[in-house]
Design a protein around this motif. Structure first.
Motif, PDB file in Angstrom:
ATOM      1  N   ALA A  59       0.827  -1.275   0.078  1.00  6.25           N
ATOM      2  CA  ALA A  59       0.123  -0.003   0.053  1.00  6.25           C
ATOM      3  C   ALA A  59       0.921   1.172  -0.015  1.00  6.25           C
ATOM      4  N   VAL A  64      -6.072  -5.427   0.229  1.00  8.83           N
ATOM      5  CA  VAL A  64      -4.906  -5.116  -0.126  1.00  8.83           C
ATOM      6  C   VAL A  64      -4.090  -6.218   0.612  1.00  8.83           C
ATOM      7  N   GLU A  96      -0.076  -2.810   5.529  1.00 12.63           N
ATOM      8  CA  GLU A  96      -0.087  -3.401   4.040  1.00 12.63           C
ATOM      9  C   GLU A  96       1.320  -2.966   3.456  1.00 12.63           C
ATOM     10  N   ARG A  97       2.282  -2.860   3.898  1.00 13.77           N
ATOM     11  CA  ARG A  97       3.643  -2.404   3.440  1.00 13.77           C
ATOM     12  C   ARG A  97       4.643  -3.303   3.730  1.00 13.77           C
ATOM     13  N   ARG A 104      -0.032   8.384  -0.262  1.00 10.64           N
ATOM     14  CA  ARG A 104      -1.692   8.491  -0.451  1.00 10.64           C
ATOM     15  C   ARG A 104      -2.036  10.005  -0.154  1.00 10.64           C
TER      16      ARG A 104
END
Length: 741
Positions: free
Chosen positions: A220, A256, A325-326, A309
């Motif tokens: 993400a 994700v 989610e990284r 983002r």
């Protein structure tokens, strides 16, 4: 605000910096300046503040946790121990299993759904970074009183968060606990465990080696959610009115993460990474410094290449963001094209943000300007270490000297009323209102889940090799005697594994306590660690890793000391497990283990407002003999059920209701026999023809054995007390729907 570069930091030594607001003490700030030979830049200050937080650095617990290494038993099964993202054990047939438990307590109080959801997401990524496919999760939970307004606020959201994230990932939730106590009001405990499987050759570690290799960020994009997140939240006591520091809680997206898992596993399968680290607590600050520290020591990163983002984020915010989610990987230049192809196939954002160097510094730039230049070990592994003052709290002698004084039932009507009262007590009542929100059977390899004593999953569909996992904590016993409480929790978790027919193999833990700045809390913690380390050494079970969660208190009120112990065991053939309950009439019920008048810390005492007396002592030598008996008896047991909270009364309730087959029980001292919580006891159901085999095993392993009764009928009959299964079920199953709708 002008960019604070290393050059500017060197030329402006007197610039006032907000180190205290970032959670750093004056002496810690002074030490950072000493390490760097100058004041830190604002970006360096951000990195040190999150990495030196209690949550990330273990600065108050390190001196005690080293016992897990110093007292570690010899284990042929241990492949990766403490210090990596998760421990790894050999379970045979070429398989390795990794498992770990962590906390997300404070974020879950502030934002129950996202706090719990991202707790699940974070532990799943820890397992993924070891090179494993996550295969199951568990969730031990603690809340304030079941009827409290705050519990009604947080419990539904936390349960929905655990279920929502795990269900979307397609991971079965195979176990956990829901426990209520007034000390958790305003400070719920959300502990999340994940287990994963891989082949031995698939194990991945968090290190960045080889000059010229690339630092790759994928998953993400980075946002403003969770800036400082758990690293700050979990390092601060809540004020009486709530948190005094409330950075935004991370926002998770399980879809994700699901794609990230599949993408990562394909990358691992093609052997495209040299090192891997997820971005959890402390985000990029943690991933870059730990990878560099674990490898050859040098790394250069261009922070302006990080996909955002929110384009308005400052460099400091990017470094502190705990967006979910990284992942960060170390990739050889010759393999980067294939790495990028796989990310493109899965539609995963991927960016090369830097490279490994042959130096010994972590250097981070922003549009070409150097904003971080630090020795990475000082950020990741050489933070402050405190040997905090500890002292036995005054309450210990006070409560230990008192005797439990509770009404004991006598006569048929009172015995029946006591059994029904326990069956409907929130701590013992049917939890299917909670567990129905979790998918227990997705993936098709769940062998057993709630309400069984342990969760079990199949690893290999051809050989039927499987693992069982149990998490346990009895905070009442830990309150009365933290040393024994930890040992007793270890013994119970190991017994739960063995009751199903699996051999205990390794341990993880999540140690939840109040403020380490309170000498009494620190004493509870030190005693718990000592007890767990001693217990693991005696039982031959290595601690593979875990988590410490401090500052779990509101104002001056700390939670009960709550060391949650997870034990993993292996079973060669899951088809031969021992079920928790029986399905047929005419079986003989026996109790393994002796019952003493152990009411201190019991649920019966808790229901009568008492938490006094002496906790039982853990007899681990006897526990190990009992485990051997359970594993050998697995060949002929029709059912076996561990006795813990609620004693024999709760155990019988769960057994008779599982398949709606009653039992007729004869007890010589029914009140004590039903309500005592003497550890190390198991109910077993066997065919009459197997009685001599059971007696022979009990003699072989020197375990007390007594006949309880027989199975059958539509009631639980205890001496003269007749409790219809319908009445018992109504009492047992109505509590949660009544409380939480």
């Amino acid at each position: 605000m002008a960019l604070d570069t290393v050059v500017i930091a060197q030329s402006t030594p007197d610039t006032v910096q907000p180190f205290a607001e970032l959670g750093l003490k004056p002496d810690e700030y002074a030490r950072i300046k000493e390490i760097l030979g100058r004041r830190p830049t604002s970006s360096e200050l951000a990195m040190y503040s999150v990495m030196w937080s209690e949550h990330c650095s273990y600065k108050s617990s390190k001196v005690h946790l080293k016992q897990f290494g110093e007292k570690a038993p010899k284990s042929d099964a241990l492949l990766v121990g403490i210090g990596e993202n998760a421990g790894v054990v050999d379970v045979g047939q070429g398989y390795a299993v990794t498992f770990k438990i962590e906390s997300h307590n404070h974020p879950s109080f502030i934002e129950p759904y996202q706090g719990a959801a991202t707790g699940v997401g974070g532990i799943v990524r820890d397992i993924l970074t070891m090179g494993a496919r996550p295969i199951a999760v568990m969730d031990p939970l603690r809340f304030g009183p079941a009827d409290a307004a705050d519990t009604r606020r947080v419990l539904p959201g936390i349960v929905a968060g655990v279920g929502g994230y795990g269900n979307c990932l397609g991971l079965p939730n195979i176990g956990g606990e829901v426990v209520f106590d007034e000390t958790y009001i305003g400070n719920p405990l959300v502990n999340a465990l994940c287990v994963g499987v891989m082949k031995h050759s698939d194990i991945k570690l968090a290190k960045a080696a080889g000059a010229g290799n690339l630092v790759v960020l994928y998953g993400a994009k980075t946002g403003g959610d969770g800036i400082g997140g758990v690293s700050v939240l979990a390092s601060e006591t809540f004020g009486a009115g709530g948190s005094t520091k409330r950075p935004s809680v991370q926002v998770g997206d399980p879809f994700v993460e699901k794609v990230l898992i599949e993408c990562s596993l394909e990358i691992f399968a093609e052997d495209l990474v040299l090192g891997i680290q997820d971005l959890g607590g402390a985000g990029l600050s943690c991933a870059t410094s730990e990878l560099a520290s674990g490898g050859s020591g040098g790394m250069k990163v261009a922070l302006d290449k990080v996909p955002l983002r929110d384009p308005s984020l400052s460099p400091e915010e990017i470094l502190m963001s705990e967006s979910q989610e990284r992942m960060c990987a170390i990739v050889e230049p010759s393999k980067i094209n294939r790495f990028l192809e796989i990310c493109k196939k899965w539609d995963v954002t991927v960016t090369v943000i830097g490279e490994v160097t042959d130096g010994d510094r972590l250097e981070i730039t922003w549009n070409g300007e150097v904003i971080v230049n630090v020795p990475p070990r000082t950020v990741a592994h050489e933070g402050p270490v405190y040997n905090r003052p500890l002292a036995q709290p005054a309450y210990i002698d006070q409560v230990n000297s008192q005797k439990v004084n509770v009404p004991m039932p006598s006569g048929a009507a009172e015995i029946k009323a006591a059994v029904l009262k326990l069956a409907g007590a929130p701590n013992l009542a049917d939890k299917s209102w909670v567990t129905a929100q979790y998918d227990k059977y997705v993936q098709g390899n769940t062998i057993q889940a709630q309400p069984d004593d342990s969760g079990m999953v199949r690893l290999d569909e051809s050989t039927h090799l499987g693992v069982a996992i149990s998490t346990d904590a009895n905070a009442n016993w830990s309150y009365l005697n933290p040393y024994q409480g930890a040992k007793l929790a270890l013994a119970e978790a190991a017994r739960n594994i063995a009751t199903a027919g699996a051999r205990p193999l390794a341990v993880t833990n999540c140690l939840n306590f109040g403020s380490p700045e309170d000498p009494g809390v620190m004493w509870q913690f030190a005693e718990s660690v000592r007890g767990l380390a001693d217990g693991c050494l005696e039982m031959g079970l290595p601690v593979t890793g875990g988590n410490v969660s401090f500052y779990n208190q509101t104002g001056a009120v700390a939670i009960l000391p709550t060391p949650v112990i997870g034990v993993l065991g292996v079973i060669q053939d899951v088809r031969k497990r021992t079920p928790m309950s029986y399905k047929t009439s005419g079986l003989e019920l026996f109790l393994l283990g002796e019952t003493k008048e152990d009411l201190a810390g019991s649920e019966w005492a808790f229901l009568h407002g008492q938490r006094v007396g002496q906790s039982p002592d853990a007899d681990l030598a006897r526990e190990m003999r009992l485990i051997e008996l359970l594993l050998e008896g697995n060949a002929f047991f029709s059912a076996a059920h561990d006795l813990s909270q609620g004693g024999l009364s709760a155990g019988l309730t769960e057994m008779v209701l599982r398949h709606s087959v009653g039992a007729t029980i004869s007890l010589s001292n029914p009140a004590v026999d039903l309500l005592s919580e003497t550890p190390g006891r198991v109910i077993v159901a066997i065919e009459t023809s197997k009685v001599s085999q059971l007696q022979a095993l009990a003699t072989k392993y020197s375990i007390a054995i007594s006949k309880l009764g027989t199975t059958g009928g539509d009631s639980l009959t205890i001496n003269d007390s007749v409790i219809s299964l319908d009445e018992l079920r109504t009492e047992h199953t109505s509590t949660f729907p009544r409380l939480f709708g």
